[in-house]
Scaffold this motif. Structure first.
Motif, PDB file in Angstrom:
ATOM      1  N   ILE A 111       7.087 -16.053  62.449  1.00  9.45           N
ATOM      2  CA  ILE A 111       7.023 -17.246  61.616  1.00  9.45           C
ATOM      3  C   ILE A 111       6.959 -18.468  62.524  1.00  9.45           C
ATOM      4  CG2 ILE A 111       8.328 -16.223  59.714  1.00  9.45           C
ATOM      5  CD1 ILE A 111      10.690 -18.042  60.658  1.00  9.45           C
ATOM      6  N   THR A 112       6.520 -19.558  61.961  1.00 12.85           N
ATOM      7  CA  THR A 112       6.560 -20.834  62.661  1.00 12.85           C
ATOM      8  C   THR A 112       6.964 -21.873  61.628  1.00 12.85           C
ATOM      9  OG1 THR A 112       5.306 -22.333  64.098  1.00 12.85           O
ATOM     10  CG2 THR A 112       4.113 -21.308  62.276  1.00 12.85           C
ATOM     11  N   ALA A 113       7.099 -23.115  62.022  1.00  9.21           N
ATOM     12  CA  ALA A 113       7.552 -24.142  61.086  1.00  9.21           C
ATOM     13  C   ALA A 113       6.769 -25.428  61.288  1.00  9.21           C
ATOM     14  CB  ALA A 113       9.046 -24.400  61.264  1.00  9.21           C
ATOM     15  N   PHE A 114       6.497 -26.109  60.170  1.00  9.31           N
ATOM     16  CA  PHE A 114       5.835 -27.403  60.184  1.00  9.31           C
ATOM     17  C   PHE A 114       6.576 -28.312  59.210  1.00  9.31           C
ATOM     18  CE2 PHE A 114       2.628 -24.357  61.440  1.00  9.31           C
ATOM     19  CZ  PHE A 114       2.054 -24.960  62.551  1.00  9.31           C
ATOM     20  N   ASP A 115       6.955 -29.489  59.679  1.00 10.73           N
ATOM     21  CA  ASP A 115       7.711 -30.438  58.855  1.00 10.73           C
ATOM     22  C   ASP A 115       8.959 -29.793  58.271  1.00 10.73           C
ATOM     23  OD1 ASP A 115       5.814 -32.455  59.305  1.00 10.73           O
ATOM     24  OD2 ASP A 115       4.580 -31.759  57.630  1.00 10.73           O
ATOM     25  N   SER A 119      13.592 -13.050  58.048  1.00 17.56           N
ATOM     26  CA  SER A 119      13.898 -11.758  57.423  1.00 17.56           C
ATOM     27  C   SER A 119      12.724 -11.261  56.594  1.00 17.56           C
ATOM     28  CB  SER A 119      15.148 -11.868  56.545  1.00 17.56           C
ATOM     29  OG  SER A 119      16.295 -12.130  57.317  1.00 17.56           O
ATOM     30  N   LEU A 120      12.133 -12.157  55.807  1.00 13.79           N
ATOM     31  CA  LEU A 120      10.987 -11.776  54.983  1.00 13.79           C
ATOM     32  C   LEU A 120       9.834 -11.289  55.850  1.00 13.79           C
ATOM     33  CD1 LEU A 120       9.403 -11.608  52.342  1.00 13.79           C
ATOM     34  CD2 LEU A 120       8.891 -14.057  52.575  1.00 13.79           C
ATOM     35  N   ALA A 121       9.526 -12.024  56.912  1.00 10.90           N
ATOM     36  CA  ALA A 121       8.433 -11.633  57.794  1.00 10.90           C
ATOM     37  C   ALA A 121       8.724 -10.301  58.479  1.00 10.90           C
ATOM     38  CB  ALA A 121       8.192 -12.722  58.840  1.00 10.90           C
ATOM     39  N   THR A 122       9.955 -10.114  58.909  1.00  8.27           N
ATOM     40  CA  THR A 122      10.342  -8.877  59.587  1.00  8.27           C
ATOM     41  C   THR A 122      10.237  -7.688  58.655  1.00  8.27           C
ATOM     42  OG1 THR A 122      11.841 -10.065  61.081  1.00  8.27           O
ATOM     43  CG2 THR A 122      12.219  -7.702  60.814  1.00  8.27           C
ATOM     44  N   HIS A 123      10.713  -7.840  57.425  1.00 10.30           N
ATOM     45  CA  HIS A 123      10.665  -6.740  56.461  1.00 10.30           C
ATOM     46  C   HIS A 123       9.224  -6.420  56.075  1.00 10.30           C
ATOM     47  CE1 HIS A 123      14.969  -8.071  55.195  1.00 10.30           C
ATOM     48  NE2 HIS A 123      14.996  -7.259  56.230  1.00 10.30           N
ATOM     49  N   THR A 124       8.411  -7.461  55.886  1.00 11.68           N
ATOM     50  CA  THR A 124       7.005  -7.243  55.545  1.00 11.68           C
ATOM     51  C   THR A 124       6.295  -6.478  56.654  1.00 11.68           C
ATOM     52  OG1 THR A 124       6.953  -9.303  54.253  1.00 11.68           O
ATOM     53  CG2 THR A 124       4.836  -8.382  54.935  1.00 11.68           C
ATOM     54  N   GLN A 125       6.530  -6.889  57.883  1.00 11.96           N
ATOM     55  CA  GLN A 125       5.887  -6.220  59.014  1.00 11.96           C
ATOM     56  C   GLN A 125       6.394  -4.791  59.173  1.00 11.96           C
ATOM     57  OE1 GLN A 125       3.327  -7.251  60.204  1.00 11.96           O
ATOM     58  NE2 GLN A 125       3.160  -7.325  62.429  1.00 11.96           N
ATOM     59  N   ALA A 126       7.666  -4.570  58.866  1.00 12.24           N
ATOM     60  CA  ALA A 126       8.239  -3.234  59.003  1.00 12.24           C
ATOM     61  C   ALA A 126       7.586  -2.252  58.031  1.00 12.24           C
ATOM     62  CB  ALA A 126       9.748  -3.286  58.769  1.00 12.24           C
ATOM     63  N   VAL A 127       7.459  -2.636  56.745  1.00  7.33           N
ATOM     64  CA  VAL A 127       6.868  -1.697  55.791  1.00  7.33           C
ATOM     65  C   VAL A 127       5.391  -1.482  56.104  1.00  7.33           C
ATOM     66  CG1 VAL A 127       8.547  -2.133  53.956  1.00  7.33           C
ATOM     67  CG2 VAL A 127       6.491  -3.531  54.071  1.00  7.33           C
ATOM     68  N   TYR A 128       4.727  -2.506  56.624  1.00  4.54           N
ATOM     69  CA  TYR A 128       3.327  -2.341  57.045  1.00  4.54           C
ATOM     70  C   TYR A 128       3.230  -1.314  58.180  1.00  4.54           C
ATOM     71  CZ  TYR A 128      -1.056  -3.269  59.463  1.00  4.54           C
ATOM     72  OH  TYR A 128      -2.269  -3.111  60.090  1.00  4.54           O
ATOM     73  N   ARG A 129       4.057  -1.452  59.180  1.00  7.46           N
ATOM     74  CA  ARG A 129       4.016  -0.540  60.324  1.00  7.46           C
ATOM     75  C   ARG A 129       4.423   0.883  59.946  1.00  7.46           C
ATOM     76  NH1 ARG A 129       6.704  -4.406  65.047  1.00  7.46           N
ATOM     77  NH2 ARG A 129       4.784  -5.539  65.575  1.00  7.46           N
ATOM     78  N   LEU A 130       5.218   1.012  58.894  1.00 11.97           N
ATOM     79  CA  LEU A 130       5.653   2.330  58.442  1.00 11.97           C
ATOM     80  C   LEU A 130       4.657   2.966  57.481  1.00 11.97           C
ATOM     81  CD1 LEU A 130       9.449   1.523  58.042  1.00 11.97           C
ATOM     82  CD2 LEU A 130       8.437   3.105  59.710  1.00 11.97           C
ATOM     83  N   ASP A 155      14.746 -20.940  54.180  1.00 11.42           N
ATOM     84  CA  ASP A 155      15.082 -21.578  55.441  1.00 11.42           C
ATOM     85  C   ASP A 155      14.552 -20.678  56.557  1.00 11.42           C
ATOM     86  OD1 ASP A 155      16.904 -19.441  55.708  1.00 11.42           O
ATOM     87  OD2 ASP A 155      18.613 -20.649  55.047  1.00 11.42           O
ATOM     88  N   ILE A 156      14.761 -21.060  57.789  1.00  5.27           N
ATOM     89  CA  ILE A 156      14.201 -20.302  58.909  1.00  5.27           C
ATOM     90  C   ILE A 156      14.748 -18.876  58.958  1.00  5.27           C
ATOM     91  CG2 ILE A 156      14.040 -20.163  61.418  1.00  5.27           C
ATOM     92  CD1 ILE A 156      12.270 -22.293  60.196  1.00  5.27           C
ATOM     93  N   VAL A 157      16.028 -18.729  58.683  1.00  2.00           N
ATOM     94  CA  VAL A 157      16.651 -17.399  58.765  1.00  2.00           C
ATOM     95  C   VAL A 157      16.083 -16.460  57.703  1.00  2.00           C
ATOM     96  CG1 VAL A 157      18.807 -16.112  58.540  1.00  2.00           C
ATOM     97  CG2 VAL A 157      18.777 -18.269  59.799  1.00  2.00           C
ATOM     98  N   SER A 158      16.016 -16.926  56.453  1.00  2.00           N
ATOM     99  CA  SER A 158      15.512 -16.048  55.395  1.00  2.00           C
ATOM    100  C   SER A 158      14.016 -15.797  55.553  1.00  2.00           C
ATOM    101  CB  SER A 158      15.815 -16.642  54.018  1.00  2.00           C
ATOM    102  OG  SER A 158      15.135 -17.870  53.822  1.00  2.00           O
TER     103      SER A 158
END
Length: 312
Positions: free
Chosen positions: A89-93, A62-73, A56-59
């Motif tokens: 993230i964005t959403a379609f349908d 979280s996935l995008a935030t965590h992925t970006q965090a480990v990349y930046r670290l 869902d949008i919330v999870s």
């Protein structure tokens, strides 16, 4: 079970507009046990477009935030691309979408032995991250571990011999872990060959942060051993040694941790065995995969034979 998104269901012009891309083209990617991924090529470069069918949008956020965090670290992984409005993230349908920069390279299964030390070093690097780092706050705990619901399902398994084996194996593991005092670390939880890209220049990048959590680093290393140190369903000593040597180059194991690792490899194998049985025999019965869980019994037997004196 998620309904996976197909190529003809994607409104590519809308996606391109949302991210400011021109002359875009899409091609489906193989794999993806949880989501639908596509290679998006454009005048602006190459990207991986993932439709997060199981989120869902919330999870998804979280996935995008965590992925970006480990990349930046500094962990070698893919970078998340912001939409024009600045969102990750964005959403379609109604389905969340994440766009990541394309990593040129290939998946190699099994991962060649000369590359295993680097995989071990990357895992140690991940375990060294401060959990309070920006973007990692709010990490779940023990994502890869079997839940109470999972454990309660085991006595109901139709394969009674497998249920008995799994129960005994988990009891052995839990008894040993009861005295553990290791601090939880940022853990990947799924360092298997299909989540590792061998880049064109030869270096490795780690993908798929679906199971990132705070957990025992030895269980995470044990899961990596299940994913990277076996061939033909048995643990290969040379592969395990290469993986652990790379890990210890950044994070030397204490005597206690080295002694605990074989049992944590077994623990990881039990987790994989459970999910294979549960998925292919209970939730989504598939006769072609109904015995996949039995491979982990063979693997655990090989672990006990190979590691009786601990990893070399």
């Amino acid at each position: 079970m998620a309904t996976y998104t197909k190529l003809d269901q994607i409104d590519l012009p809308a996606v391109s507009e949302r991210y400011g891309l021109r002359e875009s083209q899409l091609e489906p990617l193989k794999g993806g046990a949880a989501n639908s991924s596509f290679h998006l090529s454009s005048a602006s470069g190459d990207f991986t477009l993932t439709i997060l069918d199981n989120h869902d949008i919330v999870s998804a956020q979280s996935l995008a935030t965590h992925t970006q965090a480990v990349y930046r670290l500094g962990v070698p992984t893919t970078e998340v691309v912001h939409a024009l409005d600045g969102s990750l993230i964005t959403a379609f349908d109604g389905r969340p979408v994440i766009l990541k920069k394309w990593i040129p390279g290939v998946v190699r299964e099994p991962l060649p032995i000369p590359l295993l030390p680097e995989a071990g070093r990357i895992l140690a690097q991940l375990h060294s991250l401060a959990p309070e780092s920006e973007g990692l706050d709010g990490l779940p705990v023990g994502t890869r571990r079997l839940s109470a619901e999972h454990l309660n399902a085991i006595p109901q398994f139709a394969d009674r011999d497998f249920a008995a084996w799994l129960t005994a194996c988990l009891k052995r593991v839990c008894s040993a872990e009861a005295d553990s005092e290791r601090s939880p670390k940022v853990a990947h939880g799924d360092l298997f060959a299909d989540n590792v890209i061998v880049r064109d220049e030869g270096a490795l990048s780690v993908l798929d942060w679906e199971t990132v959590s705070l957990d025992d680093p030895m269980l995470d290393l044990g899961m990596a051993a299940v994913g990277l140190a076996q061939e033909d369903d048995v643990l290969v000593p040379e592969r395990l040694s290469a993986l652990v040597a790379g890990y210890q180059a950044l994070a030397p194991l204490s005597e206690a941790d080295a002694a605990a690792l074989p049992l944590e490899i077994e623990h990881a194998a039990c987790i994989i065995a459970f999910h294979r049985y549960y998925r292919h025999n209970v939730r989504f019965p598939d006769p072609s995969k109904s015995t996949y869980h039995l491979k982990m019994i063979k693997f655990v037997e090989s672990v006990r034979a190979v590691t009786q004196h601990g990893p070399s």
